[in-house]
Design a protein around this motif. Structure first.
Motif, PDB file in Angstrom:
ATOM      1  N   THR A  91       0.738  -1.002  -0.020  1.00  0.00           N
ATOM      2  CA  THR A  91       0.006  -0.090   0.033  1.00  0.00           C
ATOM      3  C   THR A  91       0.812   1.094  -0.179  1.00  0.00           C
ATOM      4  OG1 THR A  91      -1.589  -1.194   1.276  1.00  0.00           O
ATOM      5  CG2 THR A  91      -2.086   1.046   1.180  1.00  0.00           C
ATOM      6  N   VAL A  92       0.511   2.057  -0.823  1.00  0.00           N
ATOM      7  CA  VAL A  92       1.404   3.455  -0.871  1.00  0.00           C
ATOM      8  C   VAL A  92       0.749   4.723  -0.797  1.00  0.00           C
ATOM      9  CG1 VAL A  92       2.713   4.869  -2.456  1.00  0.00           C
ATOM     10  CG2 VAL A  92       2.880   2.639  -2.839  1.00  0.00           C
ATOM     11  N   TYR A  93       0.588   5.359   0.425  1.00  0.00           N
ATOM     12  CA  TYR A  93      -0.019   6.474   0.920  1.00  0.00           C
ATOM     13  C   TYR A  93       0.661   7.582   0.520  1.00  0.00           C
ATOM     14  CZ  TYR A  93      -1.329   2.799   4.408  1.00  0.00           C
ATOM     15  OH  TYR A  93      -1.981   1.891   4.933  1.00  0.00           O
ATOM     16  N   PRO A  94       0.087   8.872   0.731  1.00  0.00           N
ATOM     17  CA  PRO A  94       0.406  10.289   0.002  1.00  0.00           C
ATOM     18  C   PRO A  94       2.025  10.373   0.340  1.00  0.00           C
ATOM     19  CG  PRO A  94      -1.663  10.461   0.875  1.00  0.00           C
ATOM     20  CD  PRO A  94      -1.173   9.008   1.209  1.00  0.00           C
ATOM     21  N   GLN A  95       2.765  11.199  -0.327  1.00  0.00           N
ATOM     22  CA  GLN A  95       4.340  11.350  -0.230  1.00  0.00           C
ATOM     23  C   GLN A  95       4.022  12.388   1.379  1.00  0.00           C
ATOM     24  OE1 GLN A  95       6.976  11.138   0.388  1.00  0.00           O
ATOM     25  NE2 GLN A  95       8.000  11.747  -1.579  1.00  0.00           N
ATOM     26  N   ALA A  96       5.179  12.235   2.024  1.00  0.00           N
ATOM     27  CA  ALA A  96       5.162  12.550   3.446  1.00  0.00           C
ATOM     28  C   ALA A  96       4.729  14.108   3.594  1.00  0.00           C
ATOM     29  CB  ALA A  96       6.534  12.449   3.963  1.00  0.00           C
ATOM     30  N   ILE A  97       5.025  14.944   2.575  1.00  0.00           N
ATOM     31  CA  ILE A  97       4.622  16.423   2.813  1.00  0.00           C
ATOM     32  C   ILE A  97       3.141  16.391   2.401  1.00  0.00           C
ATOM     33  CG2 ILE A  97       4.834  16.867   0.020  1.00  0.00           C
ATOM     34  CD1 ILE A  97       5.963  19.121   2.864  1.00  0.00           C
ATOM     35  N   GLY A  98       2.705  15.688   1.711  1.00  0.00           N
ATOM     36  CA  GLY A  98       0.944  15.399   1.828  1.00  0.00           C
ATOM     37  C   GLY A  98       0.576  15.006   2.953  1.00  0.00           C
ATOM     38  N   MET A  99       1.043  13.957   3.600  1.00  0.00           N
ATOM     39  CA  MET A  99       0.558  13.535   4.799  1.00  0.00           C
ATOM     40  C   MET A  99       0.728  14.585   5.894  1.00  0.00           C
ATOM     41  SD  MET A  99       1.677   9.628   5.202  1.00  0.00           S
ATOM     42  CE  MET A  99       3.262   9.901   5.139  1.00  0.00           C
ATOM     43  N   LEU A 362      -0.925  -7.503   3.464  1.00  0.00           N
ATOM     44  CA  LEU A 362      -0.302  -6.813   2.321  1.00  0.00           C
ATOM     45  C   LEU A 362      -1.341  -6.102   1.267  1.00  0.00           C
ATOM     46  CD1 LEU A 362       2.649  -8.747   1.240  1.00  0.00           C
ATOM     47  CD2 LEU A 362       2.721  -6.626   2.692  1.00  0.00           C
ATOM     48  N   GLU A 363      -1.469  -4.769   1.127  1.00  0.00           N
ATOM     49  CA  GLU A 363      -2.571  -4.111   0.508  1.00  0.00           C
ATOM     50  C   GLU A 363      -3.991  -4.540   0.833  1.00  0.00           C
ATOM     51  OE1 GLU A 363      -1.297  -3.158  -3.971  1.00  0.00           O
ATOM     52  OE2 GLU A 363      -1.267  -5.317  -3.689  1.00  0.00           O
ATOM     53  N   SER A 364      -4.279  -4.898   2.366  1.00  0.00           N
ATOM     54  CA  SER A 364      -5.601  -5.385   2.785  1.00  0.00           C
ATOM     55  C   SER A 364      -6.449  -4.052   2.723  1.00  0.00           C
ATOM     56  CB  SER A 364      -5.396  -5.714   4.104  1.00  0.00           C
ATOM     57  OG  SER A 364      -5.037  -4.662   4.997  1.00  0.00           O
ATOM     58  N   ALA A 365      -7.867  -4.488   2.633  1.00  0.00           N
ATOM     59  CA  ALA A 365      -8.857  -3.648   2.573  1.00  0.00           C
ATOM     60  C   ALA A 365      -8.608  -2.415   3.335  1.00  0.00           C
ATOM     61  CB  ALA A 365     -10.252  -4.196   2.650  1.00  0.00           C
ATOM     62  N   PRO A 366      -8.584  -2.331   4.798  1.00  0.00           N
ATOM     63  CA  PRO A 366      -8.305  -1.346   5.568  1.00  0.00           C
ATOM     64  C   PRO A 366      -7.131  -0.216   5.229  1.00  0.00           C
ATOM     65  CG  PRO A 366      -8.618  -3.412   6.630  1.00  0.00           C
ATOM     66  CD  PRO A 366      -8.493  -3.624   5.470  1.00  0.00           C
ATOM     67  N   HIS A 367      -6.138  -1.176   4.699  1.00  0.00           N
ATOM     68  CA  HIS A 367      -4.836  -0.398   4.326  1.00  0.00           C
ATOM     69  C   HIS A 367      -5.195   0.637   3.070  1.00  0.00           C
ATOM     70  CE1 HIS A 367      -1.943  -3.254   6.659  1.00  0.00           C
ATOM     71  NE2 HIS A 367      -2.932  -2.755   7.441  1.00  0.00           N
ATOM     72  N   LYS A 368      -5.872  -0.006   2.173  1.00  0.00           N
ATOM     73  CA  LYS A 368      -6.272   0.637   1.036  1.00  0.00           C
ATOM     74  C   LYS A 368      -7.242   1.831   1.350  1.00  0.00           C
ATOM     75  CE  LYS A 368      -6.986  -2.934  -1.636  1.00  0.00           C
ATOM     76  NZ  LYS A 368      -7.248  -3.955  -2.762  1.00  0.00           N
ATOM     77  N   ALA A 369      -8.102   1.707   2.211  1.00  0.00           N
ATOM     78  CA  ALA A 369      -8.787   2.683   2.393  1.00  0.00           C
ATOM     79  C   ALA A 369      -8.351   3.681   3.246  1.00  0.00           C
ATOM     80  CB  ALA A 369     -10.220   1.878   3.404  1.00  0.00           C
ATOM     81  N   HIS A 370      -7.429   3.408   4.151  1.00  0.00           N
ATOM     82  CA  HIS A 370      -6.442   4.451   4.705  1.00  0.00           C
ATOM     83  C   HIS A 370      -5.805   5.234   3.815  1.00  0.00           C
ATOM     84  CE1 HIS A 370      -5.801   6.587   8.433  1.00  0.00           C
ATOM     85  NE2 HIS A 370      -4.313   6.527   7.974  1.00  0.00           N
ATOM     86  N   ALA A 371      -5.244   4.719   2.657  1.00  0.00           N
ATOM     87  CA  ALA A 371      -4.334   5.470   1.688  1.00  0.00           C
ATOM     88  C   ALA A 371      -5.293   6.359   1.034  1.00  0.00           C
ATOM     89  CB  ALA A 371      -3.865   4.347   0.609  1.00  0.00           C
ATOM     90  N   LEU A 372      -6.454   5.798   0.669  1.00  0.00           N
ATOM     91  CA  LEU A 372      -7.570   7.043   0.150  1.00  0.00           C
ATOM     92  C   LEU A 372      -8.060   8.047   1.117  1.00  0.00           C
ATOM     93  CD1 LEU A 372      -9.413   7.820  -2.099  1.00  0.00           C
ATOM     94  CD2 LEU A 372     -11.294   6.166  -1.217  1.00  0.00           C
ATOM     95  N   MET A 374      -6.155   9.325   3.586  1.00  0.00           N
ATOM     96  CA  MET A 374      -5.154  10.283   3.605  1.00  0.00           C
ATOM     97  C   MET A 374      -5.011  11.019   2.398  1.00  0.00           C
ATOM     98  SD  MET A 374      -2.329   8.664   6.283  1.00  0.00           S
ATOM     99  CE  MET A 374      -1.703  10.502   6.551  1.00  0.00           C
ATOM    100  N   ALA A 375      -5.216  10.564   1.331  1.00  0.00           N
ATOM    101  CA  ALA A 375      -5.104  11.161   0.025  1.00  0.00           C
ATOM    102  C   ALA A 375      -6.404  12.465   0.091  1.00  0.00           C
ATOM    103  CB  ALA A 375      -5.237  10.222  -1.212  1.00  0.00           C
ATOM    104  N   TYR A 688       1.796  14.611  -4.360  1.00  0.00           N
ATOM    105  CA  TYR A 688       2.110  13.101  -4.806  1.00  0.00           C
ATOM    106  C   TYR A 688       1.209  12.379  -3.791  1.00  0.00           C
ATOM    107  CZ  TYR A 688       6.002  15.837  -6.712  1.00  0.00           C
ATOM    108  OH  TYR A 688       7.033  16.537  -7.299  1.00  0.00           O
ATOM    109  N   ALA A 689      -0.137  12.262  -4.070  1.00  0.00           N
ATOM    110  CA  ALA A 689      -1.008  11.634  -3.236  1.00  0.00           C
ATOM    111  C   ALA A 689      -1.115  10.138  -3.043  1.00  0.00           C
ATOM    112  CB  ALA A 689      -2.285  12.228  -3.473  1.00  0.00           C
ATOM    113  N   GLY A 690      -0.077   9.463  -3.636  1.00  0.00           N
ATOM    114  CA  GLY A 690      -0.169   8.000  -3.378  1.00  0.00           C
ATOM    115  C   GLY A 690      -1.068   7.299  -4.539  1.00  0.00           C
TER     116      GLY A 690
END
Length: 876
Positions: A91-99, A362-372, A374-375, A688-690
């Protein structure tokens, strides 16, 4: 008998893995006994090592000690915004500056927690697959980057949490706690605060630069976040920087390493050098004559790991020559093994709950939901004139234009992993509006030029030895030397690898090279342009003659050669490529360049109901020590903060259509956009929002998410607002000391609703060196549910002391339904109310402090409704 019975009961309770436990007298060595303390086990283990074995453990790639059953381990791993550079999908989250733009410590905590779980799953998977000991599968992560983003030209600022020490400290603390976990005995993963400590560009000079900063700036700006993570968050590791500080390399600094880190802060964790930084002592800084002297000095200053080189191998010689004692070597090795023991690496799986983390995370549903999530949270609405946004979903036609509209590289930032799916802005908009709305797309330009290569599929024109495609030869070194480890036929040349990912067989995607050979048969007279893009280096030969040479570090660099062609003539193409560290990629494309007519393009899309321009910059242009041959960029840094002119010219043409134009800006740093701020009705900063960037962008554009991101950096109007890049004095820098008028200030961000503030409660007086509680009522007075980032700033003047214009001392992100009110309370710590004297000491002094609480700084220079309330307290 009792001991045996107890062991059997434990085995039943803990599972079959517990059978690896044995009675104490059965252990070969005390360090293998989990019932002993970590300290006792580490002391026992280190006492059994030879000097040569100890020194070898101080390299990032620590070898196995087979006689003691100690496996190999590579300390080098990254998890800036999700596990990075791993061969597995993550799972790829937003870049640190975006977070940082989320201003949400809870979200950052959960992101770090989820990333640590994925890291554990990768570590466990690597052990199962016999890959333990390889780079980028370990549990020691060299993150977070808590350097202060003092100058927007710095290409690595995107990796930080912005320009403010307090925001950086609070977000960094949340990250460390989330990553390391809450278990009283074992760490989930080990975080590492970097780059200690006065480090923020310029990139091309980082190996030779000598940073100087006053004691005031050191303690007011550069050290607070490190102090917070070391003293309060108990970060496991620290990485010392490349550059020198006051004449000494940071990894050998009396002030930074011995005095502050080890003595004042009592840091007992491990320190790693930045990679190749020890070599800088004697090769670039010229402060030491050789590797042995440099290595001994670094270790005596508490640097336990030499990353990237083998300079520390000379420590054996240094001990024999009396430059350093073996006891000092022991101290470093004990710190290193303490971390590994705390990570549970030498204990049965059943005893370490994190060691049981399954690959399913890895890339579980809660993780992908959190990536969205945070974006979405990271999106900053900079401007929204005449309620241009949100757009209606039932528009008949939308034009999506620009170099970042369909650019999957940009949304991933740098120091990133690879997800299974990436949603670009274009795809996000298409997904949002569905089939009833026509979406037209044109890239229109590069980031800096109006000329594009119109690609042509030449795959049917490529053959080797009579077979379609390309012969690929792969070498397990960077020099194309010796016999290739593998030779195979490939359909073309188009590869992207994460570092550590398998290229072919057992060969990994770092420190390797490749040669691609093919025969290209032209189908017409004229010419065709061959474009090569590679990371790190490459060269192209046509019929044995070199036509392109980028055999130096050239991240994401593209070069082109125009080949004159004769119909049916065959040309031998040879592309040679190598990769050192980092992501690997190599592509051969063909086509012809054509200049985009902006007026003609505008005429083609003038019937659209709305035009979304997705531009800005990209990690293809800004980043770590890069070679970029584009105007406005140098070495990974920027030579100007102005948006490239070609993009402004294109937006001028689009605005002339009379249709509403929305500017979606991707960037890892502040961009000066004076024309756009005045003329484009709606501007969204999307960073760069992931992996879910495009979904989040579309959610904001069409009103399914009400934006509430805030700028963690100042957006200046022009280069003239900036002091010299190499000057580390904070005078005139960041919102705390910049006396001019920014384009968009630190903390700025709009919403589709409005908020009002009242009932501010501040004690009229208080005692120095005591906490202060401040509360305020916030009401959603608009017509939409939304989120608000409540910000508290202090401002004071104290005779005989230098003080900032104002300083952030509290923030909370809250959600309010329309019409809802909430009381927000801040408790300021005594240290939040100190002033810094010329010697760098925090002083508790009496005097009057102005508190400002609102959705932005109190003097925000934007057209948003001013919503700040203020009060004064007198400290006695």
């Amino acid at each position: 008998m009792k001991a045996t019975l107890l062991f059997l009961v434990m085995a039943v309770l803990l599972g079959t893995a517990a059978f690896t436990l044995r009675q104490e007298e059965d252990y070969d060595y005390p360090f293998q006994n989990p019932s002993l303390s970590f300290e006792a086990r580490v002391n026992d283990l280190v006492s059994r090592l030879t000097l040569e074995e100890k020194v070898a453990q101080m390299l990032n790639a620590a070898p196995a000690i087979e006689r003691l059953g100690i496996p190999s381990y590579d300390w080098w791993n990254e998890v800036l915004h999700g596990v990075a550079r791993t061969p597995y999908k993550v799972t790829v989250y937003p870049q640190a500056i975006g977070m940082a733009a989320t201003f949400d410590t809870t979200s950052l905590y959960h992101m770090a927690d989820f990333s640590a779980l994925e890291g554990r799953a990768i570590y466990n998977k690597a052990i199962e697959e016999g890959k333990s000991g390889q780079r980028y599968v370990g549990l020691t992560y060299w993150t977070p980057n808590i350097n202060i983003f003092r100058d927007p030209r710095w290409g690595r600022g995107q990796e930080t949490y912005g320009e403010d020490p307090f925001l950086t400290a609070m977000l960094g603390r949340a990250f460390v706690r989330g990553l390391q976990g809450e278990d009283p005995k074992y760490m989930k993963a080990a975080a590492c605060a970097k780059h200690y400590a006065v480090h923020s560009g310029p990139e091309p000079e980082r190996h030779v630069f000598n940073a100087t900063a006053s004691n005031y700036d050191l303690w007011d700006t550069y050290l607070p976040a490190f102090e917070e993570l070391v003293v309060n968050a108990k970060v496991a590791g620290v990485m010392c920087a490349y550059n020198a500080f006051r004449g000494q390399p940071c990894c050998g600094s009396d002030i930074l390493m011995n005095d502050i880190l080890r003595n004042q802060w009592q840091f007992t964790g491990y320190v790693t050098s930045d990679c190749w930084a020890i070599d800088d002592f004697f090769k670039n800084h010229k402060t030491h004559p050789d590797a042995a002297s440099a290595s001994a000095d670094a270790v005596m200053h508490g640097t336990d790991i030499d990353c990237g080189t083998d300079a520390y191998k000379s420590l054996v010689q240094a001990v024999k020559e009396g430059k350093i004692t073996e006891r000092q070597i022991d101290l470093s090795v004990k710190r290193l093994f303490t971390i590994r023991f705390k990570l549970g690496m030498f204990d049965p799986v059943a005893m370490v709950k994190y060691a049981q983390t399954p690959a399913s995370v890895l890339e579980s549903a809660p993780h992908k939901a959190h990536a969205l999530k945070m974006a979405q949270q990271s999106m900053v609405l900079l401007k929204n004139e005449k309620n241009t946004l949100p757009l209606r979903k039932n528009l008949k036609k939308i034009a999506v234009i620009g170099p970042n509209a369909d650019n999957p590289i940009a949304v991933l930032g740098n120091y990133n992993g690879t997800p299974s799916e990436i949603v670009t802005a274009l795809q996000g908009i298409r997904n949002k509006v569905g089939s009833n709305t026509e979406v037209v797309y044109e890239r229109a330009s590069t980031f800096t030029k109006d000329t594009l290569l119109a690609y042509t599929d030449i795959s049917k024109q490529l053959t080797f030895n009579g077979k379609p495609g390309v012969q690929a030869e792969y070498f397990n070194n960077k020099e194309l030397q010796g016999q290739p480890v593998a030779v195979r036929q490939e359909p073309g040349i188009s590869h992207n690898w994460q570092e550590g990912e398998t290229v072919i067989g057992s060969m990994k995607a770092y420190n390797f090279s490749a040669r691609y050979t093919t025969d290209f048969t032209a189908t017409s007279n004229g010419s065709i342009t061959l474009e090569v893009e590679g990371d790190d280096g490459y060269r192209l030969l046509v019929d044995g003659k070199e036509q392109l040479n980028a055999w130096t570090r050239n991240r994401w660099g593209a070069r082109s050669y125009k080949l004159p062609t004769q119909q049916n003539k065959t040309y031998r193409l040879v592309l040679e490529y190598y990769q050192g560290e980092g992501k690997a990629s190599v592509h051969l494309r063909a086509g012809n360049f054509a200049r985009t007519d902006f007026k003609a393009l505008a005429n083609r899309v003038k019937d659209a109901d709305a035009i979304v321009y997705v531009g800005g910059i990209s990690p293809q242009l800004e980043g770590e020590e890069m070679k970029v041959d584009e105007p406005g960029f140098a070495g990974g840094d920027r030579t100007t903060i102005l948006l490239p002119k070609v993009q402004t010219d294109l937006m001028k043409a689009l605005k002339a259509t009379g249709k509403p134009v929305v500017f979606v800006m991707m960037t890892g740093s502040a961009i000066a956009i004076p024309w756009e701020a005045e003329n484009v009705p709606a501007i969204v900063n999307a960073w760069y929002a992931g992996q879910s960037a495009g979904t989040a962008i579309a959610d904001v554009l069409f009103g399914d998410y009400n934006p509430a991101g805030r700028l963690p950096v100042t957006f200046y109007k022009s280069d003239q607002d900036l002091p010299p890049f190499g000057d580390y004095t904070m005078e005139g820098r960041t919102y705390k000391y910049f006396k001019g008028q920014p384009l968009y200030g630190f903390g700025h961000g709009l919403s589709y609703t409005t908020f009002t503030y009242d009932q501010l409660k501040i004690p009229t007086s208080g005692k120095v060196n005591s906490p202060v509680t401040v509360s305020v009522r916030v009401t959603n007075s608009g017509k939409m549910d939304g989120e608000e980032v409540v910000q508290l700033y202090t401002s004071r003047q104290a005779a005989g002391f230098k003080t900032p214009i104002r300083a952030l001392k509290g923030f909370q992100r809250i959600a309010l339904k329309k019409g809802e009110s909430k009381v927000v309370t801040f408790t300021l710590r005594p240290q939040d109310l100190t002033v810094i004297d010329e010697s760098g000491n925090a002083r508790h002094v009496p005097g009057t402090i102005l508190f400002s609480v609102g959705g932005s700084q109190p003097d925000a220079s934007t057209k948003k409704i001013k919503k700040t309330v203020e009060g004064v307290i007198a400290l006695n």
